[in-house]
Design a protein around this motif. Sequence first.
Motif, PDB file in Angstrom:
ATOM      1  N   THR A  64     106.165 -57.269  51.473  1.00 53.63           N
ATOM      2  CA  THR A  64     105.324 -56.838  50.365  1.00 53.63           C
ATOM      3  C   THR A  64     106.157 -55.979  49.422  1.00 53.63           C
ATOM      4  O   THR A  64     106.820 -55.045  49.850  1.00 53.63           O
ATOM      5  N   THR A  65     106.103 -56.316  48.167  1.00 52.35           N
ATOM      6  CA  THR A  65     106.847 -55.561  47.155  1.00 52.35           C
ATOM      7  C   THR A  65     105.847 -54.947  46.185  1.00 52.35           C
ATOM      8  O   THR A  65     104.979 -55.625  45.662  1.00 52.35           O
TER       9      THR A  65
ATOM     10  N   THR B 298     108.215 -53.350  51.603  1.00 55.69           N
ATOM     11  CA  THR B 298     107.878 -53.087  53.004  1.00 55.69           C
ATOM     12  C   THR B 298     107.597 -54.408  53.713  1.00 55.69           C
ATOM     13  O   THR B 298     107.241 -55.408  53.098  1.00 55.69           O
ATOM     14  N   VAL B 299     107.782 -54.398  55.012  1.00 61.72           N
ATOM     15  CA  VAL B 299     107.502 -55.576  55.833  1.00 61.72           C
ATOM     16  C   VAL B 299     106.342 -55.233  56.751  1.00 61.72           C
ATOM     17  O   VAL B 299     106.375 -54.250  57.479  1.00 61.72           O
ATOM     18  N   ASP B 300     105.298 -56.064  56.699  1.00 58.43           N
ATOM     19  CA  ASP B 300     104.139 -55.881  57.566  1.00 58.43           C
ATOM     20  C   ASP B 300     104.522 -56.358  58.967  1.00 58.43           C
ATOM     21  O   ASP B 300     104.823 -57.533  59.172  1.00 58.43           O
ATOM     22  N   PRO B 301     104.503 -55.465  59.972  1.00 56.02           N
ATOM     23  CA  PRO B 301     104.980 -55.850  61.306  1.00 56.02           C
ATOM     24  C   PRO B 301     104.067 -56.857  62.018  1.00 56.02           C
ATOM     25  O   PRO B 301     104.536 -57.639  62.839  1.00 56.02           O
TER      26      PRO B 301
END
Length: 87
Positions: free
Chosen positions: A73-74, A64-67
Amino acid sequence: MSIGTGVVLFVIGAILTFAVNVEVEWVNLDLVGYILMGAGVVVFLIGLVLLARRRRADTVTHTTVDPTVGERTTRQSSSSNDAASDI
């Protein structure tokens, strides 16, 4: 347990087929021995398949990518179906 049961059935069937030379009027011991050997092989193979399925492990990866920060983040989660992990 099923692997041992399969081996025991096969051994008893082989003994009845090849080692016992008794004629009984109401049952054919050779046929019973062959049936037990066949059942032993089937139970042994089922035990191997179940053992292989039990030891399989699944790994799942989520990225996921923290906006707000823009960081990637994996997360990895691993689940094992081993009998020792159920304790």
